[in-house]
Design an enzyme around this catalytic site. Sequence first.
Site, PDB file in Angstrom:
ATOM      1  NE  ARG A 212      39.220  44.303  14.103  1.00 44.01           N
ATOM      2  CZ  ARG A 212      38.479  43.567  14.885  1.00 44.01           C
ATOM      3  NH1 ARG A 212      37.400  43.895  15.320  1.00 44.01           N
ATOM      4  NH2 ARG A 212      38.779  42.196  14.862  1.00 44.01           N
ATOM      5  CB  SER A 251      48.063  31.896   5.815  1.00 40.80           C
ATOM      6  OG  SER A 251      47.721  31.858   7.133  1.00 40.80           O
ATOM      7  CG  ASP A 299      45.637  40.936  15.627  1.00 40.10           C
ATOM      8  OD1 ASP A 299      46.445  40.825  16.547  1.00 40.10           O
ATOM      9  OD2 ASP A 299      44.653  41.032  15.433  1.00 40.10           O
ATOM     10  CB  CYS A 339      46.391  37.614  21.237  1.00 41.34           C
ATOM     11  SG  CYS A 339      46.779  36.400  19.838  1.00 41.34           S
TER      12      CYS A 339
END
Length: 395
Positions: A212, A251, A299, A339
């Site tokens: 970040r 979402s 991400d 990830c």
Amino acid sequence: MAAKRPIIRLKPREGRRVRAGAPWAFSNEITMDAAVKALPPGTEVQLADEGGAVIGAGYFNPKSLIAIRLLAPPETKIDRDFFVGKFRRALGLRTRFFDRPFYRLVHAEGDGLPGLVVDRFDETCVVQVTTAGMERLTDTMLDALDAAAAPQNVILRNDTPSRALEGLDSYVRAAKGAAPERLAVEENGARYFADPKGGQKSGWYYDQRDNRLALAQLAKGARLLDAYCYSGGFGVLAAKHGASEATLVDSSEPALKLAAEAAEANGVAARCRFVKSDAFEALERFAREEKKFDVVVCDPPPFAPSRKDVEAGARAYRRLARMASAIVAPGGFLMLASCSYNVSRERFALECAAGIGRSGRHAALIREAGAGTDHPAHPMLPESAYLKALTYALD
Ligand code: SAH
């Protein structure tokens, strides 16, 4: 006590990784006779080679593919002192790197505690137990956590889907103190909010902290897109570092609500806009509208949550790279993260490169990173270094 643990043997020539120092033995690598199969999930055991030489002590679950997870050398007692030692070591590592008490305090195998994750939010620890073996040790473990870190509140966030694979039920409860609805998070000088009971995972993804900051350093004066923004980790920090406008897409309505509150708390709400949408649909829409961004970060959730999903997941990463690079302005930057521990660094980089190429863009890879120092990896377990974040400078 240690001597009374049942001994489970490796099959001849099986268990190459565990013999070399990895903490896992798979069910097909060990001799599963009737007596072994009858052991209750989570039983403490000793793992031995075919000749009977003991490799280590851990716990066993006949229901799990990862049948044995090792915690300690053969004669170690797995008791309160054992946990206190592990917690103190983990805490020492974090306080060396972080001034403020906001970090992942325990990262499972990486901290020598398979089946346990602890995220710390100042006085509150959010604990996730993911294996039957750690579930059986929960009382001892919590007692030790109290002795080592003395948190005011401890929330057991035992509702991860992987618990079902271990035959465990799903529950969330306060093990000590209260379970606040909302926790403040301090990170990189910004302030965020996490929902420790209803949010994803522990409520916050500490693993992206360094990434970040790296993205924020590209943000001055930029039009920025944060796709899969969750509670604003990337986008809000980028706005705080001077992005002229930040568009945050997710979402999940509750996640976006927390992101909006974070923008407010950091005084950047006027430059942030929040879009509730599927990220692929949003990317398509931006492309249709010929909207460009100077900096884009994607991400997503794991596209390959299990081994059988690797090929489909790889295709999804490639497609995301293609669609995201298409809306990056000339001379802009793109950060792509994964990830999925089933997708290797090499494979992920290959798919990202292919996707960027397919959009007709040229790019230089300027930064390659993983999770922060509060997510130590077990050196014999590449799976524990699951996070990849690649940053490209586009022509
Ligand atoms: N970047 C975030 C973490 C992202 S986690 C951070 O810095 O903390 C993945 C996020 O993707 C979750 O917030 C989840 O709600 C969201 N998500 C899952 N499926 C999605 C989809 N199809 N479209 C958009 N967002 C989605």
